[in-house]
Design a protein around this motif. Structure first.
Motif, PDB file in Angstrom:
ATOM      1  N   ILE A 230      18.555 -10.264  -1.680  1.00 26.11           N
ATOM      2  CA  ILE A 230      19.932 -10.117  -1.202  1.00 26.11           C
ATOM      3  C   ILE A 230      19.926 -10.152   0.326  1.00 26.11           C
ATOM      4  CG2 ILE A 230      21.890  -8.533  -1.033  1.00 26.11           C
ATOM      5  CD1 ILE A 230      21.138  -7.495  -3.804  1.00 26.11           C
ATOM      6  N   THR A 231      20.722 -11.046   0.903  1.00 21.52           N
ATOM      7  CA  THR A 231      20.707 -11.198   2.363  1.00 21.52           C
ATOM      8  C   THR A 231      22.098 -11.107   2.988  1.00 21.52           C
ATOM      9  OG1 THR A 231      20.775 -13.609   2.115  1.00 21.52           O
ATOM     10  CG2 THR A 231      18.599 -12.590   2.369  1.00 21.52           C
ATOM     11  N   THR A 232      23.117 -10.761   2.202  1.00 24.11           N
ATOM     12  CA  THR A 232      24.454 -10.577   2.772  1.00 24.11           C
ATOM     13  C   THR A 232      24.957  -9.180   2.443  1.00 24.11           C
ATOM     14  OG1 THR A 232      25.721 -11.358   0.846  1.00 24.11           O
ATOM     15  CG2 THR A 232      24.940 -13.026   2.416  1.00 24.11           C
ATOM     16  N   ARG A 233      25.739  -8.624   3.337  1.00 30.13           N
ATOM     17  CA  ARG A 233      26.254  -7.274   3.144  1.00 30.13           C
ATOM     18  C   ARG A 233      27.201  -7.217   1.947  1.00 30.13           C
ATOM     19  NH1 ARG A 233      26.857  -2.418   6.085  1.00 30.13           N
ATOM     20  NH2 ARG A 233      27.506  -0.949   4.470  1.00 30.13           N
ATOM     21  N   GLU A 234      28.000  -8.248   1.760  1.00 29.31           N
ATOM     22  CA  GLU A 234      28.945  -8.255   0.638  1.00 29.31           C
ATOM     23  C   GLU A 234      28.205  -8.177  -0.699  1.00 29.31           C
ATOM     24  OE1 GLU A 234      32.618 -10.953  -1.203  1.00 29.31           O
ATOM     25  OE2 GLU A 234      31.430 -11.701   0.487  1.00 29.31           O
ATOM     26  N   ALA A 235      27.155  -8.984  -0.841  1.00 27.31           N
ATOM     27  CA  ALA A 235      26.389  -8.980  -2.089  1.00 27.31           C
ATOM     28  C   ALA A 235      25.697  -7.638  -2.303  1.00 27.31           C
ATOM     29  CB  ALA A 235      25.365 -10.110  -2.077  1.00 27.31           C
TER      30      ALA A 235
ATOM     31  N   HIS B  68      17.843  -2.265  10.514  1.00 28.60           N
ATOM     32  CA  HIS B  68      16.772  -3.020   9.855  1.00 28.60           C
ATOM     33  C   HIS B  68      17.224  -4.351   9.263  1.00 28.60           C
ATOM     34  CE1 HIS B  68      14.007   0.298  10.386  1.00 28.60           C
ATOM     35  NE2 HIS B  68      14.925   1.117   9.906  1.00 28.60           N
ATOM     36  N   GLY B  69      18.533  -4.575   9.152  1.00 28.57           N
ATOM     37  CA  GLY B  69      19.021  -5.852   8.659  1.00 28.57           C
ATOM     38  C   GLY B  69      18.719  -6.088   7.191  1.00 28.57           C
ATOM     39  N   LEU B  70      18.823  -7.368   6.800  1.00 26.64           N
ATOM     40  CA  LEU B  70      18.590  -7.769   5.410  1.00 26.64           C
ATOM     41  C   LEU B  70      17.628  -8.961   5.385  1.00 26.64           C
ATOM     42  CD1 LEU B  70      22.307  -7.622   4.181  1.00 26.64           C
ATOM     43  CD2 LEU B  70      20.498  -5.993   3.577  1.00 26.64           C
ATOM     44  N   PRO B  71      16.380  -8.752   5.781  1.00 26.76           N
ATOM     45  CA  PRO B  71      15.427  -9.874   5.825  1.00 26.76           C
ATOM     46  C   PRO B  71      15.144 -10.447   4.438  1.00 26.76           C
ATOM     47  CG  PRO B  71      14.293  -7.782   6.151  1.00 26.76           C
ATOM     48  CD  PRO B  71      15.755  -7.488   6.214  1.00 26.76           C
TER      49      PRO B  71
ATOM     50  N   HIS C 287       0.826  -1.200   0.000  1.00 25.88           N
ATOM     51  CA  HIS C 287       0.000   0.000   0.000  1.00 25.88           C
ATOM     52  C   HIS C 287       0.865   1.256   0.000  1.00 25.88           C
ATOM     53  CE1 HIS C 287      -3.576  -2.375   0.770  1.00 25.88           C
ATOM     54  NE2 HIS C 287      -2.976  -2.953   1.798  1.00 25.88           N
ATOM     55  N   GLU C 288       0.329   2.341  -0.540  1.00 24.58           N
ATOM     56  CA  GLU C 288       0.993   3.632  -0.403  1.00 24.58           C
ATOM     57  C   GLU C 288       1.176   3.931   1.080  1.00 24.58           C
ATOM     58  OE1 GLU C 288      -1.314   6.556  -2.401  1.00 24.58           O
ATOM     59  OE2 GLU C 288      -0.750   5.906  -4.405  1.00 24.58           O
ATOM     60  N   GLY C 289       2.391   4.336   1.435  1.00 27.69           N
ATOM     61  CA  GLY C 289       2.673   4.671   2.823  1.00 27.69           C
ATOM     62  C   GLY C 289       3.128   3.509   3.673  1.00 27.69           C
ATOM     63  N   GLU C 290       3.030   2.280   3.168  1.00 28.41           N
ATOM     64  CA  GLU C 290       3.450   1.110   3.945  1.00 28.41           C
ATOM     65  C   GLU C 290       4.969   0.963   3.887  1.00 28.41           C
ATOM     66  OE1 GLU C 290       2.796  -3.752   3.928  1.00 28.41           O
ATOM     67  OE2 GLU C 290       1.506  -2.446   2.725  1.00 28.41           O
ATOM     68  N   PRO C 291       5.651   0.863   5.030  1.00 28.32           N
ATOM     69  CA  PRO C 291       7.117   0.782   5.016  1.00 28.32           C
ATOM     70  C   PRO C 291       7.629  -0.565   4.516  1.00 28.32           C
ATOM     71  CG  PRO C 291       6.290   0.578   7.261  1.00 28.32           C
ATOM     72  CD  PRO C 291       5.100   0.893   6.402  1.00 28.32           C
ATOM     73  N   VAL C 292       8.703  -0.528   3.728  1.00 29.00           N
ATOM     74  CA  VAL C 292       9.336  -1.748   3.220  1.00 29.00           C
ATOM     75  C   VAL C 292      10.851  -1.612   3.363  1.00 29.00           C
ATOM     76  CG1 VAL C 292       7.487  -2.266   1.579  1.00 29.00           C
ATOM     77  CG2 VAL C 292       9.404  -0.850   0.854  1.00 29.00           C
ATOM     78  N   PRO C 293      11.570  -2.709   3.602  1.00 27.74           N
ATOM     79  CA  PRO C 293      13.031  -2.643   3.679  1.00 27.74           C
ATOM     80  C   PRO C 293      13.630  -2.198   2.348  1.00 27.74           C
ATOM     81  CG  PRO C 293      12.218  -4.669   4.679  1.00 27.74           C
ATOM     82  CD  PRO C 293      11.051  -4.042   3.968  1.00 27.74           C
ATOM     83  N   LEU C 294      14.641  -1.376   2.411  1.00 30.90           N
ATOM     84  CA  LEU C 294      15.209  -0.781   1.202  1.00 30.90           C
ATOM     85  C   LEU C 294      15.939  -1.791   0.324  1.00 30.90           C
ATOM     86  CD1 LEU C 294      16.620   2.491   2.802  1.00 30.90           C
ATOM     87  CD2 LEU C 294      14.582   2.290   1.377  1.00 30.90           C
TER      88      LEU C 294
END
Length: 253
Positions: free
Chosen positions: A170-175, A160-163, A128-135
């Motif tokens: 993508i779930t690793t910082r290197e990637a 917020h991590g990488l869920p 939805h518009e306004g709904e937060p999502v991980p970047l």
């Protein structure tokens, strides 16, 4: 002091209930009770107050977000400076491609779709518009992260991590760091079924005079319907053209 703390908890509970109703696109008392740590009777009392003030509407056993909340959200959206500048370009992009075009901003380390425009073949994004999502899980979010200072990126990911949302997320910082480098080099981001199966997206950053992202404009379509030639050809050209117009108007108008 105890009374004040209780009042603050009540406000917090009210927002929790509204967020459950939003996330479920309508919810019963039982569904809300399962997700909020209070009893059914208390949930009922909160809902009756919200319904009395028209912040929720009741349809059978389900409660839905009421129009006054939409009005408040629209007012908040209109206060974001980029909105008035970008909206016509988002509309034009949707009409030109026939797909779903979006305007996306960052708020407290999460992404928010500020505006949608759907072309003739536009699909539902599922958010939805306004709904937060991980970047990190969207093309729009990655386009913004790529053009933020490293310290900001570090703070956002620390909080917020990488869920994971799909097997492609993508779930690793290197990637992620490798992808952000590529985005900076090519000037756009893409997502291939990273948040929702069957969906692919492109996004271009909108930056200020210092090169810091303030928003991104995106385009989403089904994987099965749009081939690479059109995706990286006509669609990418139209997207980058819209981003350039918004950026010029924002920085120099």
């Amino acid at each position: 002091m105890a009374k004040s703390a209780s009042a603050i908890r009540s406000v917090s509970r009210t927002f929790e209930i509204l967020e459950v109703i939003r996330d479920l696109d309508g919810a019963t008392i039982g569904e809300i009770t399962e997700r909020v740590d209070i009893g059914q009777r208390s949930v009922y009392n909160y809902l009756k107050t919200l319904e009395h003030n028209e912040y929720v509407d009741k349809d059978g056993d389900e409660y839905h977000i009421g129009l006054p909340l939409f009005s408040l959200g629209s007012h908040a959206r209109n206060l974001v400076p980029i909105y008035d500048i970008a909206q016509p370009q988002v509309d034009r992009l949707a009409e030109e491609t026939g797909e779903l075009a979006t305007l996306f901003v960052e708020n407290n380390g999460l992404g928010v779709y500020l505006y949608y425009a759907s072309g003739a073949n536009g699909i539902e994004l599922g958010t939805h518009e306004g709904e937060p999502v991980p970047l990190h899980s969207t093309a729009s979010g990655k386009a913004m992260l790529a053009f933020r200072p490293q310290c900001e990126v570090d703070d956002i990911l620390s909080e917020h991590g990488l869920p994971m949302f799909t097997s492609n997320t993508i779930t690793t910082r290197e990637a992620l760091d490798d992808e952000l480098t590529a985005i900076r080099e090519q000037g756009y981001a893409e997502s291939d079924e990273e948040q929702r199966p069957g969906l692919r997206s492109l996004a271009a950053p909108i930056t200020d005079d210092d090169g810091r992202s303030i928003a991104s404009i995106g385009l989403s379509c089904p994987v099965h319907r749009v081939d690479d030639d059109r995706f990286y050809g006509d669609y990418l050209t139209a997207l980058q053209g819209a981003a350039n117009v918004i950026e010029l108007e924002y920085n120099y108008a």
